[in-house]
Design an enzyme around this catalytic site. Structure first.
Site, PDB file in Angstrom:
ATOM      1  N   ASP A  72      46.307  36.351  47.012  1.00  0.00           N
ATOM      2  CA  ASP A  72      46.228  36.882  45.650  1.00  0.00           C
ATOM      3  C   ASP A  72      46.057  35.729  44.666  1.00  0.00           C
ATOM      4  OD1 ASP A  72      46.773  39.361  43.816  1.00  0.00           O
ATOM      5  OD2 ASP A  72      47.974  37.718  42.981  1.00  0.00           O
ATOM      6  N   ASN A 132      41.458  36.539  32.725  1.00  0.00           N
ATOM      7  CA  ASN A 132      40.548  37.530  32.146  1.00  0.00           C
ATOM      8  C   ASN A 132      40.759  37.665  30.643  1.00  0.00           C
ATOM      9  OD1 ASN A 132      38.766  38.467  34.087  1.00  0.00           O
ATOM     10  ND2 ASN A 132      40.219  39.974  34.916  1.00  0.00           N
ATOM     11  N   ASP A 148      35.076  37.026  36.881  1.00  0.00           N
ATOM     12  CA  ASP A 148      34.175  37.302  38.020  1.00  0.00           C
ATOM     13  C   ASP A 148      33.745  36.008  38.696  1.00  0.00           C
ATOM     14  OD1 ASP A 148      34.406  39.965  37.469  1.00  0.00           O
ATOM     15  OD2 ASP A 148      32.450  40.157  36.468  1.00  0.00           O
ATOM     16  N   GLU A 196      41.991  41.167  42.525  1.00  0.00           N
ATOM     17  CA  GLU A 196      41.982  39.730  42.802  1.00  0.00           C
ATOM     18  C   GLU A 196      42.616  39.407  44.152  1.00  0.00           C
ATOM     19  OE1 GLU A 196      45.675  40.479  40.220  1.00  0.00           O
ATOM     20  OE2 GLU A 196      43.663  41.299  40.485  1.00  0.00           O
TER      21      GLU A 196
END
Length: 453
Positions: free
Chosen positions: A319, A327, A336, A363
């Site tokens: 993770d 973000n 991304d 993620e």
């Protein structure tokens, strides 16, 4: 004893030579049918028909040549011997067609074929001469007899070679075939008239039997020429029609092959498209890794295989730490890009061909390691953690450090038949959340944490 004076009819001599050439041309045309025959029965049919047509032509040339000889005494013919000479002519023709109708023509076969053909034509001639019944006695010059046989063999060799060579040419095939026909026809006629030049006739008062004899007059000569012409035309016409039909079949076959090729190409294109669609259906569009659907199927398969083979299996749950802050602070495009770079680390990480790496969702990533125990799995996880940290992807919103890091949970076990894959995943997931509780940017194994039921 004085020799009888002999004369030749120019008209019959000309007709005999033309028949010989036409018979040769028909035979060479029929040889194509022999070669193109697809079954042994069809080959025998064309070989027999061609041999008969050419044999009748050679025989007719011989007897018209004999009838062109005008003696001052009446001449009769013993028809059983005449029939035997016809069979010999057909046999010689069969040799010629058998040689020319093959795909290859080695020198040994050419020499043997020419020799047998020349011998057959010579035997036909001299046996045919023996069918004459008359008060005129024949006297042969042995040197000219030998010369006639040699001429028959030499012309046969040359004609067979030209006939075979005409198949290898392209634009000049018709001219080569005509040359072969003229050569063969002139060779047969030359053998006959060379042999006739070596015979001398004298009167023999000894009577001869008239049984089974016949006398050939102008009507008979005409009938021989006309019937022979009709036979040759029928044979040539049949061969031509079959050749046209064969070409049509070749054209249809070529069209079918082209259609089949196009169909195979379409099927291959469809197969590739289906394979691409299948591949896309199990791939994550953002990172290009396998998606969760593929991972779930692979996990069930590898668990069963490991249980059968009594081998360990390990799962890494990975993770990205503080991804929401990345973000929020840098935008979704930066997020991304981060996921793609992490995926590339997983792709570049040394692994075996049967290991499975996938994007599990958001993620989170997973790495399935069949035949890998706890030690090997922990080492792989630590290597991945360090590689991601080394990317130095800026993330000032991280509570760990100013760059992107990952937390990894490891679950290793020796599976048994019937083990639930969901329990295996829950163990790795529990180890992952333990790594996050303990400060992130670390590796934890399921043996060190409590796995929820």
């Amino acid at each position: 004893m004085s020799a009888l004076s002999v004369h030749y009819s120019p008209g019959l001599v000309t007709v005999s030579i033309l028949i010989s050439i036409c018979a040769s041309y028909a035979a060479l045309s029929l040889s194509d049918r022999v070669r193109a025959a697809t079954t042994s029965g069809l080959r025998r049919f064309w070989l027999t028909g061609g041999s008969v047509a050419m044999g009748v032509g050679i025989w007719s040339m011989h007897y018209l040549g004999m009838l062109a000889l005008e003696l001052p005494v009446p001449v009769f013919y013993f028809w059983p011997t005449v029939l035997l000479s016809l069979l010999l002519a057909i046999a010689a023709s069969s040799v010629a067609l058998g040689v020319v109708g093959r795909e290859t023509l080695p020198l040994r076969r050419l020499l043997a074929g020419g020799l047998w053909m020349g011998a057959g034509i010579g035997a036909m001639h001299y046996i045919g001469m023996s069918a004459m019944r008359s008060i005129a006695m024949e006297h042969y010059n042995p040197w000219i007899v030998a010369l006639s046989i040699v001429a028959a063999a030499v012309f046969s060799w040359l004609a067979l070679w030209i006939a075979f060579a005409s198949r290898k040419t392209g634009r000049g095939q018709a001219g080569m075939r005509l040359a072969g026909s003229v050569t063969m026809g002139m060779g047969i006629a030359a053998m006959h008239y060379i042999a006739m030049a070596g015979v001398r006739f004298t009167l023999d008062p000894m009577p001869f039997s008239m049984r089974q004899t016949m006398k050939v007059d102008l009507l008979g000569e005409s009938v021989i020429a006309i019937v022979t012409g009709l036979i040759l035309l029928s044979a040539l016409g049949t061969a031509t029609l079959d050749k046209w039909r064969y070409r049509d079949l070749q054209k249809v076959h070529a069209e079918l092959m082209e259609a089949q090729r196009a169909l195979l190409e379409s099927q291959e294109e469809l197969r590739r498209s289906n394979a691409m669609l299948n591949e896309l259906s199990v791939r994550d569009p953002l990172t290009g890794l396998y998606n969760r659907r593929h991972f779930d199927a692979a996990l069930d398969t590898e668990l069963r295989r490991s249980a059968r083979n009594l081998k360990p299996i390990s799962l890494l749950m990975i993770d990205v730490d503080c991804f929401k802050s990345l973000n929020d602070n840098y935008g979704h495009q930066r997020g991304d890009d981060c996921l793609r770079e992490v995926a590339q680390v997983l792709e570049r990480h040394p692994r075996r061909g049967y290991d499975v790496v996938a994007r599990y969702g958001g993620e989170e990533f997973v790495l399935l390691l069949p035949d890998a125990g706890a030690g090997a799995a922990h080492a792989a996880a630590e290597s991945i953690r360090q590689a991601v940290h080394a990317l130095k992807i800026e993330n000032h919103g991280s509570i760990v450090c100013g760059v992107v890091t990952v937390s990894i949970g490891v679950r290793s076990q020796d599976p048994h038949i019937g083990d639930d894959s969901a329990d295996f995943v829950r163990g790795a997931d529990a180890a992952l959340y333990a790594a996050k509780r303990l400060g992130r940017n670390r590796v934890e194994t399921a043996s060190d944490v409590t796995i929820p039921a």
